[in-house]
Scaffold this active site. Structure first.
Site, PDB file in Angstrom:
ATOM      1  N   GLU A 256      -4.791  37.728  15.139  1.00 12.51           N
ATOM      2  CA  GLU A 256      -3.461  38.328  14.927  1.00 12.51           C
ATOM      3  C   GLU A 256      -2.454  37.197  15.084  1.00 12.51           C
ATOM      4  O   GLU A 256      -2.023  36.889  16.196  1.00 12.51           O
ATOM      5  CB  GLU A 256      -3.198  39.421  15.982  1.00 12.51           C
ATOM      6  N   CYS A 290       6.197  39.270  16.261  1.00 18.12           N
ATOM      7  CA  CYS A 290       5.426  38.786  15.113  1.00 18.12           C
ATOM      8  C   CYS A 290       5.894  39.497  13.847  1.00 18.12           C
ATOM      9  O   CYS A 290       5.783  38.963  12.748  1.00 18.12           O
ATOM     10  CB  CYS A 290       3.940  38.994  15.344  1.00 18.12           C
TER      11      CYS A 290
END
Ligand code: NAD
Length: 502
Positions: A256, A290
């Site tokens: 990720e 993110c």
């Protein structure tokens, strides 16, 4: 009255011995003060940690999954009870505003609820066999210890996404949190212990082990062959280092990594809604998500109007102490993050961009923290600096004339995490979600790119790493798949009609 960090740490069962005398000073991004000096895990302790995880695996994998879910149900209860303290600690240690700190803990509670349901739904398949008197099925078994490496910006939620699923799937967890946020990790470990203490006696020792240290310790975990799954959240640079090491030993990676998320704003968009979505996703968590919105691709017919509205909204944004009521933009994590923002803005200017905002804020904010005014940068096109993820509140604005070009521009970056379109045009909305539309793991219509719900699979493509966590069938990454064929006949027919008479 706001509790001090010391009060909160005490409420969360952290002892003076754990918080002092260690070599790792933990500083608060709010004012640079030292919150604690914690003890690093020595690399020499790793063999015993790995062995403990193996023994825990052997015991835990045979505990029925719904029973494993009961432990996560208790964890959810303990998180509910500790929500205010843990949320406040996230704010102290990661610099998030109070409601985002609490929101992160709510996300942990939500994933626990999800995982409890999942513990009764780890379904396999039944498959039609081509041979008479045979049955086929697919079953899912626990994989083994899961190594979780997490980033500073979601110091607790990312752990829970992984741990809640891994544990109902039958896997122990070894967690290496960010070196910038060890306190919230130690606090989560204590909350987990509270749940274990209420879970009778069948939770093995070593079901969760937390390692305190930096990338060097992470490297030891990543290289360990007895950890079949490594779930690593952080920068693309980190993923590039981790992936080949795990591949070399044939482990599985859930990566990720960085995002560079865009919004396309079409002429039909509800601009008032779009402005709210843009501001939340571009400046929320001071641009340190993110999924933060970094690129705005606006139809040229509404570009001037939208930029004007955004400049007005940005002018009123309260930047400051994240624990003060009303603050919407807290500090960046450290000086290096402030410097990275300043140099990204300089680079954008040298590429022809016009920068609005982006200066360091020193008045009306706690001394010792890095507070930056969020920036809007009008760019002539998608140049080199726009294609990089700078972990700060910078919003690049580019124009488009043709919707297909806008989608192409949205896709023309190395990262592929989150994306969205604001439009009331059904053709644009639907085509954005097709194979020829957004190339990201997340694609939204009329909401921003950040703030995903836990029910969907979370993750992205290209340099974002390809991993999926959280909802949908992300649990499958924490289990191994087995195909079973059973012959209940008195014959031994071979597949594909092969004859092999002896
Ligand atoms: P980072 O890459 O500096 O560190 C992340 C973690 O990786 C830390 O625990 C660090 O110690 C560890 N690490 C670094 N190098 C390693 C190595 N070679 N081997 C093993 N471990 C190593 O990231 P950060 O600054 O903490 O976080 C910000 C980044 O994380 C941004 O790029 C952001 O987009 C990304 N992020 C992605 C997601 C996602 O779900 N896609 C979520 C949160 C953050």
């Amino acid at each position: 009255m706001t509790q001090t960090a010391d009060d909160i740490l005490k409420n969360l069962d952290l002892t003076a011995a754990e918080l002092s005398g260690g070599s790792r000073a933990v500083r608060s991004p709010i004012d640079g003060s030292t919150l604690a000096e914690v003890h690093d895990t020595a690399a020499s302790e790793m063999p015993a940690i790995l062995e403990r995880a193996q023994s825990a695996f052997k015991a835990w994998r045979v505990v029925p999954a719904p029973r494993r879910g009961e432990l996560i149900r208790l964890l959810g209860e303990e998180l509910r009870a500790a929500k205010d303290d843990l949320g406040a600690l996230v704010s102290w240690e990661a610099g998030k505003i109070t409601s985002e700190g609490l929101g992160e803990v709510q996300e942990m509670i939500d994933i626990c609820d999800f995982a409890v349901g999942l513990s009764r739904q780890l379904y396999g398949l039944t498959i039609a066999s081509e041979r008479p008197g045979h049955s086929m099925r697919e079953t899912w078994h626990p994989s083994g210890p899961v190594g979780v490496i997490s980033a500073f910006n979601f110091p607790v939620a990312v752990w829970s996404w992984n741990a809640a699923l891994a544990i109902v799937c039958g896997d122990p967890v070894i967690w290496k949190p960010s070196e910038k946020t060890p306190l919230t990790a130690l606090a989560c470990t204590k909350i987990f212990e509270r749940a274990v203490n209420r879970f009778d006696d069948d939770a093995p020792e070593g079901l969760l082990q937390t390692l305190i240290g930096d990338a060097e310790l992470g490297k030891v975990l990543v290289a360990s062959p007895s950890v079949p799954v490594i779930s690593a959240t952080g920068s693309t640079r980190m993923g590039r280092a981790v992936a080949p090491v795990v591949a070399e030993r044939f482990g599985k990676c859930i990566l990720e990594l960085g995002g560079n998320n865009a919004m396309i704003v079409a002429p039909s968009a509800d601009l008032e809604m779009a402005v709210r979505a843009i501001v939340f996703s571009a400046v929320g968590t001071a641009g340190q998500r993110c999924t933060s919105l970094r690129r705005l691709i606006v139809h040229n017919s509404i570009r001037e109007d939208l930029v004007k509205r955004l400049k007005a909204a940005y002018a009123g944004l309260p930047v400051g102490d994240p624990q003060a009521e009303g603050t919407l933009v807290g500090p960046l994590v450290d000086e290096a993050a402030g410097d990275a923002m300043t140099s990204a803005l300089k680079a954008a200017e040298s590429e022809g961009g016009t920068v609005h905002g982006g200066a360091r804020v020193t008045e009306g904010v706690p001394a010792g923290g890095v507070y930056m005014a969020p920036a809007i940068v009008e760019m002539p096109g998608q140049s080199a600096s726009v294609k990089e993820e700078t972990f700060a509140p910078i919003l690049y604005v580019m124009g488009y004339d043709d919707f297909e070009d806008a989608v192409e521009m949205q896709n023309d970056v190395p990262q592929g995490l989150s994306s969205c379109v604001f439009t009331l045009n059904m053709r644009e909305a639907e085509s954005f979600l097709t194979a020829a539309g957004s190339d990201c793991g997340i694609a939204n219509v009329n909401i921003g790119p950040s703030g995903a719900e836990i029910g969907g699979a979370f993750g992205g493509e290209k340099e974002t790493g390809g991993g999926r966590e959280s909802g949908s069938d992300a649990w499958k990454s924490y289990m191994r798949r087995q195909t079973n064929t059973v012959n209940y006949s008195a014959e031994l027919p071979l597949a594909q009609g092969v004859k092999f008479d002896i």
